[in-house]
Design an enzyme around this catalytic site. Structure first.
Site, PDB file in Angstrom:
ATOM      1  CG  HIS A  59      16.544  38.490  92.463  1.00 56.33           C
ATOM      2  ND1 HIS A  59      15.464  37.669  92.655  1.00 56.33           N
ATOM      3  CD2 HIS A  59      16.912  38.917  93.703  1.00 56.33           C
ATOM      4  CE1 HIS A  59      15.170  37.613  93.954  1.00 56.33           C
ATOM      5  NE2 HIS A  59      16.038  38.355  94.610  1.00 56.33           N
TER       6      HIS A  59
ATOM      7  CB  SER B 207      30.976  33.036  63.502  1.00 56.28           C
ATOM      8  OG  SER B 207      30.113  33.156  62.381  1.00 56.28           O
TER       9      SER B 207
ATOM     10  CE  LYS C 184      28.852  35.559  67.722  1.00 55.42           C
ATOM     11  NZ  LYS C 184      27.620  35.029  67.165  1.00 55.42           N
TER      12      LYS C 184
ATOM     13  CD  GLU D 119      27.631  28.654  73.435  1.00 57.24           C
ATOM     14  OE1 GLU D 119      26.517  29.048  73.078  1.00 57.24           O
ATOM     15  OE2 GLU D 119      28.641  28.687  72.701  1.00 57.24           O
TER      16      GLU D 119
END
Ligand code: ARG
Length: 458
Positions: A153, A274, A280, A287
Site C-alpha cells: 500500500h 528545467s 530541478k 516518465e
C-alpha cells in the site's frame, strides 16, 4: 500491376487511402530476401528458366544495394513495398521481372515478409530484455545486503534489501523473455506458397522456401496462412506486458528520485533540467518509459480491434497491421535501452533507505513472529501485543527496537532481551531465509542462478 481489367485509373483519394509504402518500406529487406528464395525455388522446380531466375536475383541484389544506399523511393501509385520492388526490377531487367510473381500473391508475400520482420523484432526484444536483466543483476549483486523499507500500500511494511527489490524486476523480465521466446517458436512457419488464398497449381516446393528463410515448416492451411496475424498480436501482447513491467520500474524510479523519498539520484546522462527552475533535475526518461507503455498497450488494442470479425481470407483491413507493430517495436526498443541505461548509472542513496527502514516500526512483524516462536503465543495474540508495543513506541517517539526492555515487559512480560537480536532491520532481513525471501544469502543465491541463466543465453 492490375490495370488490365480497368478502363480508368484510381482517383487521387483512392491512391492515398490505398498506399502503404510510407510505412511498409520498412519491410524491404524481408521482401527482397523472400523474393530471392522464391525465385530460386521456381528455377529449381523448372517453373522459371535458370537464366531468368539469375537475372531476377541479380536485379534484386541491385535493388537492395540501392535501398541500402539511398532509402526506398515512395510512389503512391505503386501502393506498397512489394510493387515498388517489382516495378524497379522491371526497370532494371525488363520483362523477365514479370516471372517473379509466378505461383505467389501479395497476400502470401506480405504475410511472409511481415512474419520475417516480426521474428527479428522478437529477437531484438529478447536481446533488449537480456541487457536490462544484466544491468539489474549487476546492481542487485552490489546491493544484495543494502537494507531498505519494503512497502505494501506504499506504506512501510517490512525491511527488504535493495538487491531483492531489483531482482523482482529481473523475474518479471524473465517471464517477458519467455513470452517472446514462446511466441517466436509458435510463429516460425512459412506462409509463402499459400498464394492468394487457395494455394497454387504450380509444382512449388514449400518446404524448400520455408527452410531457406529459416522457418521450421510451411504453414498447413493456405486460408489461415494469408489471414493469420496472430504472430503480430503475440508480439504486441508480449510487448504490452513487458512495457507494463517497465512502467512499474520507471514509476519507482520517478518516486525514488523525488525529494520526499530521496532513494536515488538519476545520472546526469538520464535526467533533464528545467528551463526556469535551476535546482530541478527531472526523471524525464523514466516518465517517458512510463508514458510509452500506454502507447504500446494501445497498439495491442488497435490491432486486435482491426482483426476481430474479419472473414477469411485476406482483407485490406489487414494492411493496418504494420503501423501498430512498428510503433510498439520502436517504443519498446527505446524503453528497454533507456531503462538499462538508468539502472546502470543510477546512484542509490542507501543511507537514506536505511534511515527509513529504521523508522516506521518496520520490524513489528518480527516481534510478533518472535512471540510465536520463542514464547509460544498464538499469532493473533502476538499481533495484538505487538500493536500495543508499537503504540508505546509512537508515544515515546522512538523506533520499536529502541524501546527499553522494561517498557516492552510492561506490554507483555513474556518478552525477553533476546528480542533485540531480531528487532533491527538487518536482523529482520537476515532472518528471512525462506526460498525467494529477502535475506541477503537468499538474494545472492538467486543472483548466482540469474547469472548462470543470462550467461547461457549470450
Ligand atoms: N500492402 C498490402 C498489405 O500490406 C499487401 C497485400 C495486398 N493484397 C491485396 N490483395 N491487395 O496488406
Amino acid at each position: 500491376m492490375w490495370g488490365g481489367r480497368f478502363a480508368e485509373g484510381p482517383s487521387a483519394i483512392m491512391r492515398e487511402i490505398n498506399a502503404s509504402i510510407g510505412f511498409d518500406k520498412r519491410l524491404w529487406r524481408q521482401d527482397i530476401a523472400a523474393s530471392k528464395v522464391h525465385v530460386a525455388m521456381l528455377a529449381a522446380q523448372g517453373i522459371v528458366a535458370e537464366e531468368d531466375a539469375d537475372a531476377i536475383e541479380e536485379g534484386l541484389d541491385r535493388i537492395a544495394d540501392e535501398y541500402e544506399a539511398d532509402g526506398v523511393p515512395e510512389d503512391a501509385a505503386l501502393e506498397d513495398i512489394h510493387m515498388h520492388v517489382e516495378s524497379r526490377l522491371a526497370e532494371l531487367i525488363g520483362p523477365a521481372a514479370g516471372r517473379l510473381h509466378t505461383a505467389r500473391s501479395r497476400n502470401d508475400q506480405v504475410a511472409t515478409d511481415f512474419r520475417l520482420w516480426v521474428r527479428d523484432a522478437m529477437d531484438g526484444a529478447l536481446a533488449g530484455i537480456s541487457a536490462l536483466q544484466q544491468a539489474l543483476v549487476a546492481r542487485a549483486e552490489e546491493q544484495a545486503g543494502a537494507v531498505m523499507p519494503g512497502f505494501t500500500h506504499l506504506q512501510s511494511a517490512q525491511p527488504v534489501t535493495l538487491g531483492h527489490h531489483l531482482m523482482a524486476y529481473y523475474e518479471m523480465l524473465r517471464r517477458d523473455a519467455s513470452r517472446f521466446a514462446d511466441a517466436r517458436a509458435r510463429m516460425n512457419q512459412c506462409p509463402l506458397g499459400s498464394a492468394a488464398l487457395a494455394g497454387t497449381s504450380f509444382p512449388i516446393d514449400r518446404k524448400a522456401t520455408a527452410a531457406a528463410l529459416g522457418f521450421d515448416r510451411p504453414t498447413a492451411n493456405s486460408l489461415d496462412a494469408v489471414s493469420d496475424r496472430d504472430f503480430a498480436l503475440d508480439y504486441l501482447m508480449a510487448a504490452a506486458q513487458c512495457a507494463l513491467h517497465l512502467s512499474r520500474l520507471a514509476e519507482e524510479f520517478v518516486l525514488w528520485a523525488s525529494q520526499p523519498f530521496g532513494f536515488i539520484a538519476l545520472s546526469d546522462s538520464f535526467s533533464t533540467g528545467s528551463s526556469i527552475m535551476p535546482q530541478k533535475r527531472n526523471p524525464d526518461a523514466a516518465e517517458l518509459v512510463r508514458g510509452h507503455s500506454g502507447r504500446i498497450m494501445g497498439t495491442l488494442v488497435a490491432l486486435s480491434t482491426t482483426m476481430k470479425g474479419l472473414p477469411l481470407a485476406y482483407s485490406k483491413d489487414m494492411q493496418d497491421d504494420k503501423e501498430p507493430v512498428f510503433e510498439a517495436h520502436d517504443l519498446l526498443t527505446l524503453s528497454l535501452a533507456a531503462m538499462a541505461g538508468m539502472v546502470e548509472t543510477v546512484a542509490f542513496r542507501t543511507d537514506r533507505m536505511r534511515a527509513l527502514a529504521e523508522s516506521g516500526h518496520a520490524t513489528a512483524t518480527d516481534l510478533a513472529d518472535w512471540l510465536v516462536r520463542a514464547a509460544g503465543v498464538p499469532f493473533r495474540e502476538a499481533h495484538h501485543i505487538t500493536g500495543r508495543a508499537v503504540r508505546l513506541a509512537d508515544e515515546r517517539g522512538v523506533p520499536l527496537w529502541e524501546l527499553p526492555l522494561d517498557a516492552l515487559k510492561g506490554v507483555d512480560d513474556r518478552i525477553t532481551g533476546e528480542v533485540f537480536n531480531i528487532l533491527s532491520p538487518d536482523a529482520s532481513v537476515d532472518s528471512r531465509t525462506s526460498f525467494g525471501g529477502t535475506a541477503p544469502s537468499e538474494v545472492r543465491a538467486r543472483i548466482a542462478e540469474a547469472k548462470r541463466i543470462l550467461g547461457a543465453r549470450t
